[in-house]
Design a protein around this motif. Structure first.
Motif: not given
Length: 165
Positions: A1-16
């Motif tokens: 899924m090509q979304k903003s790289h930062n948005e997805g990674v930040l969301s994963l880090k927050e989710g963790i």
């Protein structure tokens, strides 16, 4: 899924970080809910134990919760991934991994780059293996399962997004 790289990674880090605060009972409830909403995908993940110890297996399941939670935080909804789509995805991934391994062995960084979402897969894979020392074979099995899981959950989101258009 090509979304903003930062948005997805930040969301994963927050989710963790958020999931690490959940109680074991809440995690179990969420796993049951995810199994109910994605029976084919989660059924495969829950039954998979080839060369993977119980603790690493539990962390892999938590990684599925992290991804679902991250999608929810971004306002993305999962729809049921049909059995046929899930089986097709598994077959495609098996062929891809077998072909790659014949030519390159178990080169995990290269396999991650072949993923539909290498950043997501890399982040979740690290989350699991950093918390569970595993041998090379178990790491390869985990990577395969997690790659299938990431793409399967992405397809479940995309189905909903495509239905909206």
């Amino acid at each position: 899924m090509q979304k903003s790289h930062n948005e997805g990674v930040l969301s994963l880090k927050e989710g963790i970080l958020e999931i690490e605060k959940w109680t074991p009972q809440f995690i179990n409830d969420q796993l049951t809910d995810l199994l109910d909403s994605q029976p084919y995908l989660m059924g495969t993940l829950m039954e998979a134990d080839e060369g993977i110890d119980e603790q690493a297996h539990q962390w892999m399941l938590k990684a599925a919760l992290v991804l679902r939670w991250s999608f929810q935080k971004m306002g993305w909804r999962l729809t049921l991934l049909p059995q046929e789509k899930w089986h097709n995805l598994l077959e495609e991934k098996v062929a891809l991994y077998e072909e790659h391994q014949e030519e390159n062995g178990l080169d995990m960084p290269a396999l991650i780059k072949l993923s539909s979402s290498p950043n997501t897969l890399s982040e979740l894979f690290l989350y699991v293996v950093e918390n569970n020392p595993v041998d090379q074979e178990a790491a390869g099995n985990l990577l395969f399962l997690m790659d299938c899981m990431v793409e399967g959950l992405e397809q479940a989101v995309l189905q909903d997004k495509n239905a909206e258009n």
